[in-house]
Design a protein around this motif. Sequence first.
Motif, PDB file in Angstrom:
ATOM      1  N   GLU A 222       0.814  -1.217   0.000  1.00 29.21           N
ATOM      2  CA  GLU A 222       0.000   0.000   0.000  1.00 29.21           C
ATOM      3  C   GLU A 222       0.844   1.262   0.000  1.00 29.21           C
ATOM      4  OE1 GLU A 222       0.097  -1.431   4.379  1.00 29.21           O
ATOM      5  OE2 GLU A 222       0.289  -2.257   2.343  1.00 29.21           O
ATOM      6  N   PHE A 223       2.168   1.103   0.084  1.00 28.99           N
ATOM      7  CA  PHE A 223       3.056   2.252   0.096  1.00 28.99           C
ATOM      8  C   PHE A 223       3.343   2.713  -1.334  1.00 28.99           C
ATOM      9  CE2 PHE A 223       3.999  -0.368   3.824  1.00 28.99           C
ATOM     10  CZ  PHE A 223       3.766   0.561   4.838  1.00 28.99           C
ATOM     11  N   SER A 224       3.765   3.975  -1.455  1.00 30.14           N
ATOM     12  CA  SER A 224       4.124   4.524  -2.760  1.00 30.14           C
ATOM     13  C   SER A 224       5.461   5.231  -2.648  1.00 30.14           C
ATOM     14  CB  SER A 224       3.052   5.503  -3.244  1.00 30.14           C
ATOM     15  OG  SER A 224       3.128   6.726  -2.522  1.00 30.14           O
ATOM     16  N   LEU A 225       6.043   5.573  -3.788  1.00 31.73           N
ATOM     17  CA  LEU A 225       7.321   6.279  -3.775  1.00 31.73           C
ATOM     18  C   LEU A 225       7.188   7.656  -3.131  1.00 31.73           C
ATOM     19  CD1 LEU A 225       8.823   5.363  -7.276  1.00 31.73           C
ATOM     20  CD2 LEU A 225       9.494   4.468  -5.031  1.00 31.73           C
ATOM     21  N   ASP A 226       5.974   8.194  -3.095  1.00 32.66           N
ATOM     22  CA  ASP A 226       5.761   9.483  -2.429  1.00 32.66           C
ATOM     23  C   ASP A 226       5.988   9.389  -0.929  1.00 32.66           C
ATOM     24  OD1 ASP A 226       5.130  10.713  -4.818  1.00 32.66           O
ATOM     25  OD2 ASP A 226       2.979  10.377  -4.609  1.00 32.66           O
ATOM     26  N   ASP A 227       5.905   8.183  -0.378  1.00 32.01           N
ATOM     27  CA  ASP A 227       6.111   7.998   1.061  1.00 32.01           C
ATOM     28  C   ASP A 227       7.584   8.056   1.448  1.00 32.01           C
ATOM     29  OD1 ASP A 227       3.370   7.584   1.721  1.00 32.01           O
ATOM     30  OD2 ASP A 227       3.514   5.557   0.900  1.00 32.01           O
ATOM     31  N   PHE A 228       8.474   7.966   0.463  1.00 31.38           N
ATOM     32  CA  PHE A 228       9.910   7.954   0.746  1.00 31.38           C
ATOM     33  C   PHE A 228      10.435   9.379   0.885  1.00 31.38           C
ATOM     34  CE2 PHE A 228       9.241   3.737  -0.755  1.00 31.38           C
ATOM     35  CZ  PHE A 228      10.244   2.954  -0.203  1.00 31.38           C
ATOM     36  N   HIS A 229      11.270   9.581   1.893  1.00 31.54           N
ATOM     37  CA  HIS A 229      11.890  10.885   2.093  1.00 31.54           C
ATOM     38  C   HIS A 229      13.104  11.071   1.186  1.00 31.54           C
ATOM     39  CE1 HIS A 229       9.736  10.047   5.896  1.00 31.54           C
ATOM     40  NE2 HIS A 229       9.480  11.338   5.866  1.00 31.54           N
ATOM     41  N   TYR A 230      13.829   9.976   0.938  1.00 39.02           N
ATOM     42  CA  TYR A 230      15.013  10.018   0.076  1.00 39.02           C
ATOM     43  C   TYR A 230      15.039   8.757  -0.776  1.00 39.02           C
ATOM     44  CZ  TYR A 230      16.745  13.584   3.333  1.00 39.02           C
ATOM     45  OH  TYR A 230      16.883  14.700   4.113  1.00 39.02           O
ATOM     46  N   ILE A 231      15.484   8.903  -2.023  1.00 43.65           N
ATOM     47  CA  ILE A 231      15.766   7.768  -2.895  1.00 43.65           C
ATOM     48  C   ILE A 231      17.238   7.883  -3.299  1.00 43.65           C
ATOM     49  CG2 ILE A 231      15.332   6.624  -5.091  1.00 43.65           C
ATOM     50  CD1 ILE A 231      13.016   6.269  -3.241  1.00 43.65           C
ATOM     51  N   ILE A 232      17.996   6.823  -3.044  1.00 46.82           N
ATOM     52  CA  ILE A 232      19.424   6.797  -3.371  1.00 46.82           C
ATOM     53  C   ILE A 232      19.640   5.799  -4.497  1.00 46.82           C
ATOM     54  CG2 ILE A 232      21.718   6.160  -2.502  1.00 46.82           C
ATOM     55  CD1 ILE A 232      20.678   7.113   0.278  1.00 46.82           C
ATOM     56  N   GLU A 233      20.386   6.198  -5.508  1.00 48.57           N
ATOM     57  CA  GLU A 233      20.737   5.308  -6.611  1.00 48.57           C
ATOM     58  C   GLU A 233      22.238   5.082  -6.602  1.00 48.57           C
ATOM     59  OE1 GLU A 233      17.104   6.645  -9.623  1.00 48.57           O
ATOM     60  OE2 GLU A 233      19.181   7.127 -10.149  1.00 48.57           O
ATOM     61  N   LEU A 234      22.642   3.825  -6.627  1.00 47.46           N
ATOM     62  CA  LEU A 234      24.059   3.451  -6.608  1.00 47.46           C
ATOM     63  C   LEU A 234      24.363   2.626  -7.852  1.00 47.46           C
ATOM     64  CD1 LEU A 234      26.818   3.348  -5.208  1.00 47.46           C
ATOM     65  CD2 LEU A 234      26.005   1.370  -3.908  1.00 47.46           C
ATOM     66  N   ARG A 235      25.336   3.100  -8.637  1.00 48.33           N
ATOM     67  CA  ARG A 235      25.696   2.436  -9.893  1.00 48.33           C
ATOM     68  C   ARG A 235      27.186   2.091  -9.906  1.00 48.33           C
ATOM     69  NH1 ARG A 235      21.684   6.098 -11.143  1.00 48.33           N
ATOM     70  NH2 ARG A 235      20.146   5.441 -12.709  1.00 48.33           N
TER      71      ARG A 235
END
Length: 263
Positions: A222-235
């Motif tokens: 039921e969660f969405s990406l809007d619920d996240f305070h930070y999104i970190i991408e590691l490549r």
Amino acid sequence: MKKTEWYLEYEIIKNRPGLLGDISSLLGMLSINIVTINGIHEGRRGLLILAKDKEQIERLESILNTMDTIRVIKLREPKLRDRLAVRHGRYIQRDADDKKTFRFVRDEIGLLVDFMAELFKQEGHKLIGIRGMPRVGKTESVVASSVSANKRWLFVSSTLLKQTVRNQLIEDEYNENNIFIIDGIVSTRRASERHWQLVREIMQLPAVKVVEHPDIFVQNTEFSLDDFHYIIELRNDPDEEITYEIVDKNHMFSDSDFGSFNF
């Protein structure tokens, strides 16, 4: 009067001998102290400075704007990204369209660990997602950041050593100072309803939660990406595409690859 910290960043327009000395002398004449200075980008320097009042900073900005050798980029109260830029000599890359998404490559692990450690030190509920391909260093970075922040980490679901799926916590694990780590793929593909009840309980705690593979996680909750305070991408490198095709083909996890245990 207690001095307050400010962040000054300027671009060098005409690089000549003694330029840094001139700026240091100017700060000295205004009774502004230099805390830290570092080159943070090609042709740019960043400084953390201490001033007793805003009037000093306004006078500094007015004088700097008359100089034809530099161009002031930022003069403000320091943000977390500013402090890390001076410390590491580079800026954290931020998505131009999604301001809560921050990008790192593998050779910036030290910067990433420092960044997450500072987030982990903050009190209250915080939901952090981390994207990346297998074996890029996601879980290891989260654990290292927990150690740096002097926080205990708990795997709610993970594949770091064995495939772990927690269905319950013991009493002292319901601690607001813990870092709760959830693997969105493992929770989605292998977990029971008891596990999801536990995840929902943890989400209500005023604590830091880190979700690996947040895109898979939100597809099945039921969660969405809007619920996240930070999104970190590691490549591994800046041009690497983060894809979940390997998951769709069911090649990421198999019972023959990992032992598993539930508790």
